[in-house]
Write a protein that holds these residues in place. Structure first.
Motif, PDB file in Angstrom:
ATOM      1  N   LEU A 151       0.825  -1.204   0.000  1.00 54.02           N
ATOM      2  CA  LEU A 151       0.000   0.000   0.000  1.00 54.02           C
ATOM      3  C   LEU A 151       0.863   1.258   0.000  1.00 54.02           C
ATOM      4  CD1 LEU A 151      -2.589  -0.961   2.775  1.00 54.02           C
ATOM      5  CD2 LEU A 151      -2.829  -1.264   0.295  1.00 54.02           C
ATOM      6  N   LYS A 152       0.302   2.330  -0.522  1.00 53.63           N
ATOM      7  CA  LYS A 152       0.932   3.631  -0.400  1.00 53.63           C
ATOM      8  C   LYS A 152       0.753   4.136   1.039  1.00 53.63           C
ATOM      9  CE  LYS A 152       0.314   5.011  -5.247  1.00 53.63           C
ATOM     10  NZ  LYS A 152       1.750   5.052  -5.562  1.00 53.63           N
ATOM     11  N   PRO A 153       1.513   5.122   1.464  1.00 55.36           N
ATOM     12  CA  PRO A 153       1.376   5.636   2.831  1.00 55.36           C
ATOM     13  C   PRO A 153      -0.051   6.078   3.144  1.00 55.36           C
ATOM     14  CG  PRO A 153       3.358   6.507   1.793  1.00 55.36           C
ATOM     15  CD  PRO A 153       2.602   5.788   0.721  1.00 55.36           C
ATOM     16  N   TYR A 154      -0.439   5.921   4.390  1.00 53.63           N
ATOM     17  CA  TYR A 154      -1.785   6.314   4.816  1.00 53.63           C
ATOM     18  C   TYR A 154      -2.044   7.788   4.488  1.00 53.63           C
ATOM     19  CZ  TYR A 154      -5.935   7.038   7.628  1.00 53.63           C
ATOM     20  OH  TYR A 154      -7.215   7.338   8.041  1.00 53.63           O
ATOM     21  N   GLY A 155      -3.227   8.056   3.991  1.00 53.15           N
ATOM     22  CA  GLY A 155      -3.588   9.416   3.611  1.00 53.15           C
ATOM     23  C   GLY A 155      -3.356   9.729   2.149  1.00 53.15           C
ATOM     24  N   SER A 156      -2.760   8.796   1.403  1.00 61.88           N
ATOM     25  CA  SER A 156      -2.562   9.006  -0.036  1.00 61.88           C
ATOM     26  C   SER A 156      -3.910   9.176  -0.727  1.00 61.88           C
ATOM     27  CB  SER A 156      -1.810   7.829  -0.653  1.00 61.88           C
ATOM     28  OG  SER A 156      -0.502   7.744  -0.136  1.00 61.88           O
ATOM     29  N   LYS A 157      -3.946  10.010  -1.749  1.00 55.05           N
ATOM     30  CA  LYS A 157      -5.191  10.341  -2.426  1.00 55.05           C
ATOM     31  C   LYS A 157      -5.420   9.469  -3.659  1.00 55.05           C
ATOM     32  CE  LYS A 157      -5.264  15.151  -0.885  1.00 55.05           C
ATOM     33  NZ  LYS A 157      -5.370  16.579  -1.304  1.00 55.05           N
ATOM     34  N   ILE A 158      -6.680   9.388  -4.061  1.00 50.72           N
ATOM     35  CA  ILE A 158      -7.035   8.736  -5.322  1.00 50.72           C
ATOM     36  C   ILE A 158      -6.682   9.696  -6.457  1.00 50.72           C
ATOM     37  CG2 ILE A 158      -8.902   7.796  -6.724  1.00 50.72           C
ATOM     38  CD1 ILE A 158     -10.381   7.145  -4.115  1.00 50.72           C
ATOM     39  N   ILE A 159      -5.808   9.242  -7.351  1.00 49.76           N
ATOM     40  CA  ILE A 159      -5.335  10.082  -8.450  1.00 49.76           C
ATOM     41  C   ILE A 159      -5.798   9.501  -9.780  1.00 49.76           C
ATOM     42  CG2 ILE A 159      -3.302  11.070  -9.571  1.00 49.76           C
ATOM     43  CD1 ILE A 159      -3.812  12.088  -6.728  1.00 49.76           C
ATOM     44  N   ASN A 160      -6.359  10.341 -10.625  1.00 50.45           N
ATOM     45  CA  ASN A 160      -6.782   9.925 -11.950  1.00 50.45           C
ATOM     46  C   ASN A 160      -5.573   9.733 -12.868  1.00 50.45           C
ATOM     47  OD1 ASN A 160      -9.557  10.123 -11.263  1.00 50.45           O
ATOM     48  ND2 ASN A 160      -9.492  12.334 -11.651  1.00 50.45           N
ATOM     49  N   TYR A 161      -5.800   9.090 -14.002  1.00 48.46           N
ATOM     50  CA  TYR A 161      -4.722   8.792 -14.952  1.00 48.46           C
ATOM     51  C   TYR A 161      -4.009  10.040 -15.452  1.00 48.46           C
ATOM     52  CZ  TYR A 161      -7.838  10.327 -18.700  1.00 48.46           C
ATOM     53  OH  TYR A 161      -8.652  11.073 -19.502  1.00 48.46           O
ATOM     54  N   ASP A 162      -4.708  11.176 -15.442  1.00 49.88           N
ATOM     55  CA  ASP A 162      -4.104  12.427 -15.922  1.00 49.88           C
ATOM     56  C   ASP A 162      -3.444  13.216 -14.794  1.00 49.88           C
ATOM     57  OD1 ASP A 162      -6.314  13.290 -14.519  1.00 49.88           O
ATOM     58  OD2 ASP A 162      -7.245  14.348 -16.203  1.00 49.88           O
ATOM     59  N   GLU A 163      -3.274  12.543 -13.636  1.00 53.38           N
ATOM     60  CA  GLU A 163      -2.618  13.084 -12.443  1.00 53.38           C
ATOM     61  C   GLU A 163      -3.468  14.096 -11.697  1.00 53.38           C
ATOM     62  OE1 GLU A 163       1.338  14.407 -13.397  1.00 53.38           O
ATOM     63  OE2 GLU A 163       1.985  12.404 -14.027  1.00 53.38           O
ATOM     64  N   SER A 164      -4.724  14.260 -12.070  1.00 53.60           N
ATOM     65  CA  SER A 164      -5.637  15.090 -11.290  1.00 53.60           C
ATOM     66  C   SER A 164      -6.164  14.282 -10.110  1.00 53.60           C
ATOM     67  CB  SER A 164      -6.794  15.578 -12.169  1.00 53.60           C
ATOM     68  OG  SER A 164      -7.577  14.473 -12.624  1.00 53.60           O
ATOM     69  N   GLU A 165      -6.679  14.958  -9.100  1.00 54.10           N
ATOM     70  CA  GLU A 165      -7.244  14.280  -7.944  1.00 54.10           C
ATOM     71  C   GLU A 165      -8.703  13.917  -8.213  1.00 54.10           C
ATOM     72  OE1 GLU A 165      -6.780  16.480  -4.348  1.00 54.10           O
ATOM     73  OE2 GLU A 165      -4.603  16.622  -4.533  1.00 54.10           O
ATOM     74  N   TYR A 166      -9.086  12.713  -7.846  1.00 51.04           N
ATOM     75  CA  TYR A 166     -10.486  12.293  -7.971  1.00 51.04           C
ATOM     76  C   TYR A 166     -11.335  13.148  -7.041  1.00 51.04           C
ATOM     77  CZ  TYR A 166     -14.436   9.051  -8.484  1.00 51.04           C
ATOM     78  OH  TYR A 166     -15.653   8.489  -8.759  1.00 51.04           O
ATOM     79  N   PHE A 167     -12.595  13.397  -7.422  1.00 52.95           N
ATOM     80  CA  PHE A 167     -13.410  14.332  -6.651  1.00 52.95           C
ATOM     81  C   PHE A 167     -13.775  13.802  -5.256  1.00 52.95           C
ATOM     82  CE2 PHE A 167     -16.716  11.550  -8.233  1.00 52.95           C
ATOM     83  CZ  PHE A 167     -17.701  11.592  -7.255  1.00 52.95           C
ATOM     84  N   ALA A 168     -13.805  12.471  -5.074  1.00 60.68           N
ATOM     85  CA  ALA A 168     -14.197  11.877  -3.788  1.00 60.68           C
ATOM     86  C   ALA A 168     -12.972  11.286  -3.110  1.00 60.68           C
ATOM     87  CB  ALA A 168     -15.264  10.814  -4.004  1.00 60.68           C
ATOM     88  N   GLN A 169     -12.580  11.869  -1.999  1.00 61.89           N
ATOM     89  CA  GLN A 169     -11.392  11.399  -1.287  1.00 61.89           C
ATOM     90  C   GLN A 169     -11.736  10.837   0.097  1.00 61.89           C
ATOM     91  OE1 GLN A 169      -8.435  11.098  -2.582  1.00 61.89           O
ATOM     92  NE2 GLN A 169      -8.779  12.212  -4.493  1.00 61.89           N
ATOM     93  N   ASN A 170     -13.013  10.612   0.367  1.00 60.79           N
ATOM     94  CA  ASN A 170     -13.415  10.091   1.679  1.00 60.79           C
ATOM     95  C   ASN A 170     -13.890   8.643   1.607  1.00 60.79           C
ATOM     96  OD1 ASN A 170     -15.856  10.898   0.263  1.00 60.79           O
ATOM     97  ND2 ASN A 170     -16.937  10.484   2.177  1.00 60.79           N
TER      98      ASN A 170
END
Length: 292
Positions: A81-100
């Motif tokens: 796993l990535k470190p705790y708190g890592s965000k969901i990242i889209n293929y274009d390196e943008s952040e996904y709108f839902a991070q909870n």
């Protein structure tokens, strides 16, 4: 406090307006999840854990179901796993709108071509397991047309010629068994296979027999599919499971919270012919399939 009151009011409104529609159920559920996230912090998460087995703790009275070393089940359970708190990242390196929605991000690279969506991510995980365990000859999937495309033939230079629903394979490339060519093969699979083809190709598994590696699926175009990555049981034989998913657009593979049962989140229970709510998707029935 104001934030909490506003969110509770929203939940009430959404329930009244949407409770009789499937989309409404999903929207109400998602807002409920946001409130749950605000109110409570997960108690079964070890933020220092760097794998599924070390990140997620057990509810009282439960133990992990054992599987042989080297099995697909143990491979998934010990996935990095990535470190705790890592965000969901889209293929274009943008952040996904839902991070909870998630408690972990799996170390599954996301190609920038945007092809690796929900079913594709799971096919990648399975294929990499077979590759890493010297079982390369078993790598292969059906296209949505029903035609089987194996890594073995692709590595030998065979490529599909597609005309509508008709597919034929011809040797048009040099033999190449490299890892880089393997990922080109997977891009081909991502293009012509998906949730619907997996549902039709793979063995259906009753809820009473599911295990790590089985996939919760709603077939369709689009549909959705999620994979069981851990399994526990208590002395009464009752079982609970963890779910992970890729998604559309192509993005990080994440371990999902359980908004319906926050006390034991992220663990899930399933019942035959009963719906399943996950943070991003409503399954109107618990249907499972298993890789070959």
């Amino acid at each position: 406090m104001k934030k909490l009151v506003v969110l509770l009011i929203i939940v009430g409104i959404m329930f009244v307006v949407f409770q009789n529609t499937s989309k409404g159920k999903m929207l109400t559920h998602q807002v409920k999840g946001v409130v749950t996230h605000v109110i409570s912090k997960p108690s079964l998460i070890n933020e220092e854990g760097d794998s599924i087995v070390t990140r997620v703790l057990l509810p009282e009275g439960y133990t992990r179901v054992t599987y042989p070393n080297g099995s697909f089940e143990e491979y998934l359970r010990n996935y990095e796993l990535k470190p705790y708190g890592s965000k969901i990242i889209n293929y274009d390196e943008s952040e996904y709108f839902a991070q909870n929605w998630h408690d972990a991000i799996l170390e599954v690279p996301v190609p920038k071509n945007g092809l690796q969506q929900c079913a594709d991510a799971l096919m990648r995980i399975r294929s990499e397991y077979l590759w890493n365990n010297n079982r390369k000859a078993e790598i292969g999937f059906n296209f949505t047309s029903g035609h089987y495309c194996s890594w073995k033939k692709y590595a030998e230079g065979y490529r599909p010629k597609i005309r509508g629903n008709k597919v034929s394979f011809h040797k048009t490339a040099a033999t190449n068994h490299s890892k880089s060519n393997f990922y080109k093969y997977l891009n081909l699979i991502y293009t012509y296979a998906g949730t619907l083809s997996m549902y039709h190709e793979l063995k259906k598994v009753p809820v009473s027999e599911i295990k790590i590696g089985d996939m919760l699926v709603k077939p369709g175009s689009p549909g959705h599919i999620e994979i069981i990555v851990d399994e526990i049981k208590n002395e009464n034989g009752e079982k609970m499971y963890l779910l992970a998913q890729g998604n559309t657009p192509a993005q990080s593979v994440c371990l999902l919270k359980n908004f319906e049962e926050p006390e034991t989140s992220p663990w899930y229970k399933f019942e035959a012919e009963k719906p399943v709510y996950t943070p991003s998707y409503y399954f109107d029935e618990a249907k499972f399939v298993r890789f070959k």
